[in-house]
Design a protein around this motif. Sequence first.
Motif, PDB file in Angstrom:
ATOM      1  N   LEU A   1       0.833  -1.197   0.000  1.00  0.00           N
ATOM      2  CA  LEU A   1       0.000   0.000   0.000  1.00  0.00           C
ATOM      3  C   LEU A   1       0.871   1.252   0.000  1.00  0.00           C
ATOM      4  O   LEU A   1       0.627   2.203  -0.752  1.00  0.00           O
ATOM      5  N   PHE A   2       1.904   1.231   0.830  1.00  0.00           N
ATOM      6  CA  PHE A   2       2.829   2.373   0.906  1.00  0.00           C
ATOM      7  C   PHE A   2       3.550   2.593  -0.420  1.00  0.00           C
ATOM      8  O   PHE A   2       3.588   3.711  -0.947  1.00  0.00           O
ATOM      9  N   SER A   3       4.119   1.532  -0.976  1.00  0.00           N
ATOM     10  CA  SER A   3       4.905   1.681  -2.209  1.00  0.00           C
ATOM     11  C   SER A   3       4.029   2.043  -3.395  1.00  0.00           C
ATOM     12  O   SER A   3       4.475   2.755  -4.308  1.00  0.00           O
ATOM     13  N   SER A   4       2.762   1.604  -3.404  1.00  0.00           N
ATOM     14  CA  SER A   4       1.867   1.979  -4.505  1.00  0.00           C
ATOM     15  C   SER A   4       1.550   3.467  -4.457  1.00  0.00           C
ATOM     16  O   SER A   4       1.488   4.144  -5.486  1.00  0.00           O
ATOM     17  N   GLY A   5       1.363   4.001  -3.237  1.00  0.00           N
ATOM     18  CA  GLY A   5       1.105   5.432  -3.106  1.00  0.00           C
ATOM     19  C   GLY A   5       2.300   6.274  -3.514  1.00  0.00           C
ATOM     20  O   GLY A   5       2.171   7.235  -4.287  1.00  0.00           O
ATOM     21  N   VAL A   6       3.481   5.909  -3.013  1.00  0.00           N
ATOM     22  CA  VAL A   6       4.696   6.645  -3.369  1.00  0.00           C
ATOM     23  C   VAL A   6       4.961   6.521  -4.869  1.00  0.00           C
ATOM     24  O   VAL A   6       5.294   7.501  -5.544  1.00  0.00           O
ATOM     25  N   GLY A   7       4.801   5.299  -5.405  1.00  0.00           N
ATOM     26  CA  GLY A   7       5.041   5.081  -6.830  1.00  0.00           C
ATOM     27  C   GLY A   7       4.124   5.904  -7.704  1.00  0.00           C
ATOM     28  O   GLY A   7       4.535   6.443  -8.737  1.00  0.00           O
ATOM     29  N   THR A   8       2.849   6.015  -7.308  1.00  0.00           N
ATOM     30  CA  THR A   8       1.900   6.814  -8.081  1.00  0.00           C
ATOM     31  C   THR A   8       2.281   8.285  -8.077  1.00  0.00           C
ATOM     32  O   THR A   8       2.221   8.962  -9.121  1.00  0.00           O
ATOM     33  N   LEU A   9       2.703   8.803  -6.929  1.00  0.00           N
ATOM     34  CA  LEU A   9       3.127  10.204  -6.859  1.00  0.00           C
ATOM     35  C   LEU A   9       4.372  10.447  -7.710  1.00  0.00           C
ATOM     36  O   LEU A   9       4.491  11.486  -8.375  1.00  0.00           O
ATOM     37  N   VAL A  10       5.295   9.493  -7.715  1.00  0.00           N
ATOM     38  CA  VAL A  10       6.491   9.600  -8.559  1.00  0.00           C
ATOM     39  C   VAL A  10       6.093   9.592 -10.032  1.00  0.00           C
ATOM     40  O   VAL A  10       6.624  10.369 -10.839  1.00  0.00           O
TER      41      VAL A  10
ATOM     42  N   ILE B   1       3.195  10.540 -11.332  1.00  0.00           N
ATOM     43  CA  ILE B   1       2.548  11.814 -11.639  1.00  0.00           C
ATOM     44  C   ILE B   1       3.599  12.908 -11.816  1.00  0.00           C
ATOM     45  O   ILE B   1       3.497  13.758 -12.713  1.00  0.00           O
ATOM     46  N   LEU B   2       4.638  12.890 -10.984  1.00  0.00           N
ATOM     47  CA  LEU B   2       5.715  13.869 -11.095  1.00  0.00           C
ATOM     48  C   LEU B   2       6.473  13.703 -12.413  1.00  0.00           C
ATOM     49  O   LEU B   2       6.734  14.688 -13.110  1.00  0.00           O
ATOM     50  N   CYS B   3       6.804  12.464 -12.758  1.00  0.00           N
ATOM     51  CA  CYS B   3       7.566  12.202 -13.989  1.00  0.00           C
ATOM     52  C   CYS B   3       6.774  12.565 -15.249  1.00  0.00           C
ATOM     53  O   CYS B   3       7.361  12.965 -16.256  1.00  0.00           O
ATOM     54  N   THR B   4       5.469  12.411 -15.192  1.00  0.00           N
ATOM     55  CA  THR B   4       4.630  12.712 -16.362  1.00  0.00           C
ATOM     56  C   THR B   4       4.085  14.138 -16.320  1.00  0.00           C
ATOM     57  O   THR B   4       3.144  14.473 -17.044  1.00  0.00           O
ATOM     58  N   ARG B   5       4.683  14.968 -15.472  1.00  0.00           N
ATOM     59  CA  ARG B   5       4.315  16.384 -15.365  1.00  0.00           C
ATOM     60  C   ARG B   5       2.839  16.575 -15.031  1.00  0.00           C
ATOM     61  O   ARG B   5       2.199  17.517 -15.498  1.00  0.00           O
ATOM     62  N   ALA B   6       2.305  15.666 -14.254  1.00  0.00           N
ATOM     63  CA  ALA B   6       0.903  15.732 -13.807  1.00  0.00           C
ATOM     64  C   ALA B   6      -0.068  15.841 -14.974  1.00  0.00           C
ATOM     65  O   ALA B   6      -1.077  16.538 -14.885  1.00  0.00           O
ATOM     66  N   LYS B   7       0.226  15.122 -16.051  1.00  0.00           N
ATOM     67  CA  LYS B   7      -0.631  15.170 -17.236  1.00  0.00           C
ATOM     68  C   LYS B   7      -1.422  13.885 -17.465  1.00  0.00           C
ATOM     69  O   LYS B   7      -2.281  13.839 -18.343  1.00  0.00           O
ATOM     70  N   ILE B   8      -1.118  12.824 -16.692  1.00  0.00           N
ATOM     71  CA  ILE B   8      -1.777  11.538 -16.932  1.00  0.00           C
ATOM     72  C   ILE B   8      -2.444  11.044 -15.653  1.00  0.00           C
ATOM     73  O   ILE B   8      -1.778  10.823 -14.642  1.00  0.00           O
ATOM     74  N   PRO B   9      -3.771  10.844 -15.675  1.00  0.00           N
ATOM     75  CA  PRO B   9      -4.465  10.330 -14.491  1.00  0.00           C
ATOM     76  C   PRO B   9      -4.360   8.806 -14.425  1.00  0.00           C
ATOM     77  O   PRO B   9      -5.106   8.084 -15.083  1.00  0.00           O
ATOM     78  N   ALA B  10      -3.416   8.309 -13.656  1.00  0.00           N
ATOM     79  CA  ALA B  10      -3.212   6.864 -13.557  1.00  0.00           C
ATOM     80  C   ALA B  10      -2.808   6.512 -12.134  1.00  0.00           C
ATOM     81  O   ALA B  10      -2.205   7.324 -11.433  1.00  0.00           O
ATOM     82  N   TYR B  11      -3.173   5.296 -11.730  1.00  0.00           N
ATOM     83  CA  TYR B  11      -2.757   4.798 -10.417  1.00  0.00           C
ATOM     84  C   TYR B  11      -1.907   3.553 -10.608  1.00  0.00           C
ATOM     85  O   TYR B  11      -2.236   2.681 -11.415  1.00  0.00           O
ATOM     86  N   LEU B  12      -0.798   3.462  -9.861  1.00  0.00           N
ATOM     87  CA  LEU B  12       0.099   2.324  -9.953  1.00  0.00           C
ATOM     88  C   LEU B  12      -0.032   1.461  -8.705  1.00  0.00           C
ATOM     89  O   LEU B  12       0.114   1.955  -7.575  1.00  0.00           O
ATOM     90  N   GLY B  13      -0.337   0.186  -8.913  1.00  0.00           N
ATOM     91  CA  GLY B  13      -0.449  -0.760  -7.809  1.00  0.00           C
ATOM     92  C   GLY B  13       0.429  -1.974  -8.040  1.00  0.00           C
ATOM     93  O   GLY B  13       1.177  -2.050  -9.022  1.00  0.00           O
ATOM     94  N   SER B  14       0.353  -2.949  -7.154  1.00  0.00           N
ATOM     95  CA  SER B  14       1.190  -4.151  -7.250  1.00  0.00           C
ATOM     96  C   SER B  14       0.944  -4.895  -8.553  1.00  0.00           C
ATOM     97  O   SER B  14      -0.197  -5.107  -8.954  1.00  0.00           O
ATOM     98  N   SER B  15       2.037  -5.324  -9.190  1.00  0.00           N
ATOM     99  CA  SER B  15       1.932  -6.025 -10.471  1.00  0.00           C
ATOM    100  C   SER B  15       1.766  -7.534 -10.263  1.00  0.00           C
ATOM    101  O   SER B  15       2.485  -8.149  -9.472  1.00  0.00           O
TER     102      SER B  15
ATOM    103  N   ILE C   1      11.754   2.119  -6.560  1.00  0.00           N
ATOM    104  CA  ILE C   1      11.501   2.567  -5.187  1.00  0.00           C
ATOM    105  C   ILE C   1      10.869   1.447  -4.363  1.00  0.00           C
ATOM    106  O   ILE C   1      11.252   1.207  -3.213  1.00  0.00           O
ATOM    107  N   ALA C   2       9.896   0.733  -4.973  1.00  0.00           N
ATOM    108  CA  ALA C   2       9.250  -0.379  -4.271  1.00  0.00           C
ATOM    109  C   ALA C   2      10.273  -1.428  -3.870  1.00  0.00           C
ATOM    110  O   ALA C   2      10.231  -1.961  -2.749  1.00  0.00           O
ATOM    111  N   GLY C   3      11.217  -1.732  -4.756  1.00  0.00           N
ATOM    112  CA  GLY C   3      12.243  -2.718  -4.457  1.00  0.00           C
ATOM    113  C   GLY C   3      13.173  -2.295  -3.336  1.00  0.00           C
ATOM    114  O   GLY C   3      13.654  -3.128  -2.562  1.00  0.00           O
TER     115      GLY C   3
END
Length: 435
Positions: free
Chosen positions: A54-63, A65-79, A287-289
Amino acid sequence: MKNEKFRNPEAILDVQDKPTFPQWLLLSVQHLFTMFGSTVLVPLLIGMNPSIALFSSGVGTLVYILCTRAKIPAYLGSSFAFIMTMQALMKSEGYPAVGQGAIAAGLVYVIVSLIIGKFGSQWVDKVLPPVVVGPIVIVIGLSLATTAANDAMFNNNHYDLKYFGVAIFTLVATIIFNMFLRGFSSMIPVLLGIIVGYIFAVFMGIVDLSGVAAAKWFSLPAFDVMFVNYDFKWYPGAIIGMAPIAFVTMTEHMGHIMVLNKLTKRNFFKNPGLHRTLLGDGLSSVIAGFVGGPPTTSYGENIGVLAMTKIHSVWVLAGAAFFAILFSFCGKIAALIQSIPTPVIGGISFLLFGMIAANGLRILVDNKINFEAKRNLIITAVILVVGIGGTYLKLGNFQLTSIALSTIFGIVLNLILPKKAASEAEHEKKIRMDI
């Protein structure tokens, strides 16, 4: 998050639109509930504590959003793509090997993103035209149909009519909320569906609240940090086993971008660019790793929410990421969300996954794909049957998923098949001669 000149007229809240605080809170929690089940399931299957996922999915999603210049609405969770390899590594080497494999997979993304950033992504339009993209998007939605059905019907691998009743009740309630509510409540049909489905599940006696009672209000996520919890050591088997799978998840990544392009009426391959989306996805897994989580990927469940609600605001997804991080430190809230029974998730998924598939159909319709042409029929038929049928290629520990395999088939067929079959060309020639 700078405003763009373009605004999608079909969206209630477009990508850069910021909701009011009460709206923001509920819309973000809606996305959190939607992704929670899958995100915590992965660590449970491989023997990890769900809080760190849960923690790494939240941090990963914020990263991301930052990398894509806040232009893409997407959520990243466990693969899910790495589960088999991670299970084997956890039994033989423990999490340090899994973490190193997750970092290696993420670095593959980063390297590919740097190459694309240098040489461009013009090839995307050529290898992924609408006749390929549409069926792939359909596959992304319908390949998850079995998961939704199983969640709705089975209790410990046994058919349970009570489970099915809860799933149908949740589905019907969500459809009613989606069709008949007005104002702000019409924006959160998934959240409302989950809530009433949960209440009905409690009434039906299938909710286990013992975990909530036992959980602490505050507890640190189960961090497993390199150089802190364990010393560095090379795990070549983990790198060889997990890094190649990144090329498989890349195809799924691009498929999700295609769906988002359709929903938001933008071209994210060009702006902010495929190199940025891959970089964000890759850094999330790295980051998750490092912190102790599983590798991450973009989630179709959350894309389904975007399609249903027409709320495309990146602020909402960032809010969901913030709550994921916050709840990873709150044992009782995490346990409460984790207590949502699978038939509630299954009932919601019937609608969410179907929404994704329906957008694939829209791509074919909007681009007026001619199915009288044999070429188009062949490409579409192969993608659909390979993808929806669950066909996969397995070589040792390496497995090419049905989505990835169908994507590869579609791309190859699109590149090698002539524009017209020989019989079609001959028929046209006869017509011209007759004229």
